[in-house]
Design a protein around this motif. Sequence first.
Motif, short mmCIF file in Angstrom:
data_model
loop_
_atom_site.label_atom_id
_atom_site.label_comp_id
_atom_site.label_asym_id
_atom_site.label_seq_id
_atom_site.Cartn_x
_atom_site.Cartn_y
_atom_site.Cartn_z
N ALA A 1 8.91 3.99 -3.78
CA ALA A 1 10.18 3.53 -3.20
C ALA A 1 10.79 4.57 -2.27
O ALA A 1 11.56 4.22 -1.37
N PHE A 2 10.47 5.83 -2.49
CA PHE A 2 10.96 6.91 -1.63
C PHE A 2 9.93 7.32 -0.58
O PHE A 2 10.08 8.35 0.08
N GLY A 3 8.88 6.53 -0.41
CA GLY A 3 7.89 6.78 0.63
C GLY A 3 6.84 7.80 0.27
O GLY A 3 6.19 8.37 1.18
N LEU A 4 6.64 8.05 -1.04
CA LEU A 4 5.69 9.06 -1.47
C LEU A 4 4.52 8.42 -2.24
O LEU A 4 4.69 7.40 -2.90
N PRO A 5 3.34 9.05 -2.19
CA PRO A 5 2.23 8.59 -3.01
C PRO A 5 2.40 9.07 -4.44
O PRO A 5 3.33 9.84 -4.74
N PRO A 6 1.55 8.65 -5.37
CA PRO A 6 1.63 9.15 -6.74
C PRO A 6 1.46 10.67 -6.80
O PRO A 6 0.89 11.29 -5.91
N PHE A 7 1.92 11.25 -7.90
CA PHE A 7 1.79 12.69 -8.08
C PHE A 7 0.32 13.12 -8.13
O PHE A 7 -0.52 12.46 -8.77
#
Length: 258
Positions: A249-255
């Motif tokens: 949702a914040f434009g990031l991939p998984p950790f």
Amino acid sequence: MLLFDSGIGGLSVLREVTRALPQAPLVYAADTAGFPYGVKSEMEVATRVSAWLGRLAERLRPSLVVIACNTASVIALAHVRAVLDVGVVGTVPAIKPAAEASVSRVIGVLGTPSTVRQPYVDALSARFAADCTVLRHGSSALVALAEAHLRGEATADADYRAALEGLLMQPGGDAMDVVVLACTHFPLVAERLAAVAPRPLRFVDGAAGIARRTAHLLAGRHWPAPGGHRAIATGAVPGLERYAPALKAFGLPPFEVF
């Protein structure tokens, strides 16, 4: 650019930074192995933040480091600036805009226990809110609530109400009209806090100011096409995969574990 926090609270800062610099590639680093910071000693926080940012900066070579964590900033900012050869932007409680917005001249500072007891908060209050009553409350529980919320877990209204009552039940709390969210986790649950407040309260935080400062320091840089963001965790803690929807949702991939 590197944004660093103890957990997912720095996403509230990332949200504003990406609005200000939509094309800048970002690495979001969460010290999941060291979470939470708010209950650690000052020496533990200063040592851990300096060590991790040194490792991350050496490996990633960021154009700028943003410590998107109030606790880490008020304790370790000077240490980090002394060891890194890259610009560092910190996060401090938004006491100045809170004082400017307050009509009643009673403001609250809601942060972690480590943050609210810092002399830095005294200095900010004396400089920008000398004519205000400044109430403080440290809540580690609210940090955990924000983390649970971002993992998609159900959280109870009563727990948010308890965090607010730490300010409202103090002498003068009945006149408080502005609350400083002095932990980057807390803006992520500001709507929940507002919903349980017994009357309208204004909540302020420093994310927009950090974004403006970041954009100023990086003005004139030419960025590649948008994308290429990364999310790094310092430890493979249980449940890490449950943050994936919030990160998306914040434009990031998984950790990915560093």
